[in-house]
Design a protein around this motif. Structure first.
Motif, PDB file in Angstrom:
ATOM      1  N   SER A 384       1.862  66.018  76.986  1.00 43.37           N
ATOM      2  CA  SER A 384       1.056  67.093  77.560  1.00 43.37           C
ATOM      3  C   SER A 384       1.245  68.379  76.774  1.00 43.37           C
ATOM      4  CB  SER A 384       1.444  67.331  79.022  1.00 43.37           C
ATOM      5  OG  SER A 384       1.352  66.139  79.776  1.00 43.37           O
ATOM      6  N   LEU A 409      -8.052  67.801  70.638  1.00 45.47           N
ATOM      7  CA  LEU A 409      -8.147  68.726  71.765  1.00 45.47           C
ATOM      8  C   LEU A 409      -8.935  69.948  71.329  1.00 45.47           C
ATOM      9  CD1 LEU A 409      -4.407  68.561  72.913  1.00 45.47           C
ATOM     10  CD2 LEU A 409      -6.287  67.050  73.554  1.00 45.47           C
ATOM     11  N   ASP A 417      -3.713  69.874  78.763  1.00 45.32           N
ATOM     12  CA  ASP A 417      -4.385  68.721  78.189  1.00 45.32           C
ATOM     13  C   ASP A 417      -3.330  67.718  77.776  1.00 45.32           C
ATOM     14  OD1 ASP A 417      -6.442  67.112  77.396  1.00 45.32           O
ATOM     15  OD2 ASP A 417      -7.505  68.740  76.390  1.00 45.32           O
TER      16      ASP A 417
END
Length: 569
Positions: A384, A409, A417
């Protein structure tokens, strides 16, 4: 700014990474070297026909085949990059014992090739000048007719050394990279920090190898180390090519902004460095959290020559001051260990002036289930990122260096994210995984994760053996108690004397000793010639004398057998 220096070991009078080079060999005759003002940039890899060059540096000549025949001869190139498709660059023809070349459209259409590679007039030799990394590959001279036959071949390896920031500021992170165009099994790339004081400070460098590149991530450059780093190309235990990189650091932090990436692990550190070039009376650090809805919170403040006031509301003892009093110029703090929720913006104010602004992005790895698993279980690893403000890339890499899954991303302002790796069957032989965060194709942080996997069959057998061992201990304990109880019981028993019983078969006592019987009967013992006779007479004598005494005798019969005598009662 990075300054580079290189050293080649091509022409030393000792074997260099050579499976086919004999001891004492110098530069081969078919590779001509030209030396620049500082270094030579061509070295041998593994054999006489393996060449290595540094990106846009050095000059060398590859000599053509020794016995070319009358031609025509085709010159081809298969690059290490792209799809490794073979390209025909030119055809050599023999005219009046001289060679001329006709270049192909591919040669003319690739500017780097046409500007860097030329034929030596009238020969099959090719001169390379300032060759770029992308032109590394396999160069071949082949007979074109009647059948295609390879006459000579070289493999040319390119080396490229880069830094992601040309003018880093003090306290920021940099990533150095050393890439080879193709990585043979016996060749390796390495980085090392040249710092005589390295043993007296905390380690702030990490090395990672991905594909054909060795990366060196330097954290908080210029804070405590001399910024001189060495790279080397090595085959087995021999160094082929080595060079050094000296990074110049900007120390003026006035109104400077940069981004740091940190892993949420027990050993991760964040240095908050704020330095001024002149004396100031007051200083403070502010923090705006990425997750908590708060204004810019003052986490530390001070006045000149006064103790530091530290706000431990959130960070607690993890926020460490690196100095006791403010000297008017430097105000540095440290957060250790870094947690995922520490992400946000940190700003240093010296007096009324805004100095350095640091944006912290944190990365963490979690596993579900989090405890140890059995072989064959399903495990989900999650990597993460706290914040995505510009394009980034998350990659999961296996223990053998292969990319398993990746995700790009984008700046979506949607908070955290992540990238998940689902392992359908946990395996003890494949339990080391690494999450890597890339920014503009440069790794900024990598987090290794060691999956705890145990063998279910081994655990089952361990339980069985443990139970059997416990049962055996209990049995031995019970047996020992019973044995001690019996010994104690026998010790408490008193011996009992048996009283003579009367009228037992109306017979006299039983004797087994004939002398004893003779003593008891005295003169009544008749003289006999044998033991058998005595037994018969004695029986009759006792029968006739029963009324004389109260003493009763039993009868014994003896039977003579050779060679011994058995007594029957």
């Amino acid at each position: 700014m990075a300054r580079w220096a290189y050293h080649s070991k091509a022409c030393e009078s000792r074997p260099i990474l050579a499976d086919s080079v004999s001891p004492g060999m110098s530069c081969p005759s078919d590779v001509a070297l030209e030396f620049e003002s500082k270094v030579a940039f061509i070295i041998l890899l593994r054999s006489l026909n393996d060449i290595c060059f540094l990106h846009r540096e050095g000059n060398f000549v590859l000599n053509g085949p020794d016995n070319p025949g009358n031609g025509p001869i085709v010159w081809e190139w298969r690059p290490h990059s792209e799809q490794q498709t073979t390209k025909q660059l030119g055809t050599f023809h023999s005219e009046d014992q001289r060679w001329t070349v006709k270049w192909s459209d591919e040669y003319n259409n690739i500017p780097d090739i046409s500007q860097s590679i030329h034929e030596e007039q009238g020969t099959l030799n090719l001169r390379f000048r300032n060759l770029t990394f992308e032109l590394a590959g396999l160069f071949t001279w082949s007979q074109a007719q009647p059948n295609k036959i390879i006459l000579k071949q070289y493999e040319v390896f390119g080396i490229k050394v880069e830094i992601d920031s040309q003018w880093p500021v003090v306290g920021s992170d940099i990533t150095l990279s050393c890439t080879i165009s193709r990585l043979p099994d016996t060749v390796s790339l390495h980085w090392k920090q040249k710092d005589p004081f390295q043993q007296n400070r905390r380690k702030n460098i990490e090395e990672i190898h991905l594909n054909n590149t060795a990366y060196l991530i330097v954290r908080h450059i210029g804070a405590e180390n001399q910024n001189l780093y060495t790279w080397k190309v090595q085959e087995k235990n021999s160094i082929v090519l080595t060079g050094s990189t000296n990074v110049d650091v900007i120390r003026d932090l006035y109104n400077v902004e940069y981004t740091l990436y940190r892993a949420s692990t027990n050993h991760s550190e964040l240095e908050l460095i704020c330095e001024a070039s002149f004396d100031l009376n007051k200083a403070k650090w502010k923090w705006r959290s990425r997750y908590f809805q708060t204004e810019k919170e003052i986490i530390a403040s001070l006045s000149k020559f006064q103790p530091i006031n530290v706000n431990r509301t959130y960070f607690g003892n993890r926020l460490v001051q690196t100095q006791i009093r403010f000297n008017g110029k430097n105000f540095n703090l440290r957060i250790v260990p870094v947690q995922f929720e520490d992400a946000g913006v940190y700003k240093c104010l010296l007096g009324i002036y805004k100095y350095v602004t640091i944006k912290l992005i944190t990365v963490k790895v979690t596993a579900e289930p989090s405890d140890a698993v059995s072989e064959g279980d399903i495990v989900t690893l999650t990597c993460s990122v706290s914040d995505v403000t510009e394009p980034m890339r998350l990659v999961w890499i296996s223990s053998d260096g292969e990319t398993v899954v990746e995700k790009t991303l984008k700046d979506q302002n949607q908070g955290e994210d992540l990238l998940q790796l689902i392992i359908p069957k946990a395996d003890r032989n494949r339990r080391n995984w690494t999450c890597v965060l890339f920014h503009q194709n440069t790794p900024k942080i990598f987090i290794p994760y060691d999956l705890k996997v145990h063998n279910p069959y081994t655990s089952k057998y361990d339980i069985i053996f443990g139970c059997l061992a416990l049962l055996l201990i209990i049995i031995l304990a019970v047996a020992l108690c019973v044995y001690k109880y019996k010994i104690r019981g026998l010790g408490n028993q008193k011996p009992r004397h048996q009283e003579p019983q009367e009228n037992i078969a109306n017979g006299p006592p039983i004797y087994s000793n004939i002398n004893e019987m003779q003593q008891m009967q005295g003169h009544n013992m008749p003289r006999t010639s044998s033991f058998d006779e005595y037994a018969i007479i004695n029986g009759k004598a006792i029968e006739n004398d029963t009324n004389k005494d109260d003493l009763h005798y039993g009868s014994i019969s003896f039977q003579k057998k050779a060679p011994g005598i058995f007594v029957h009662f």
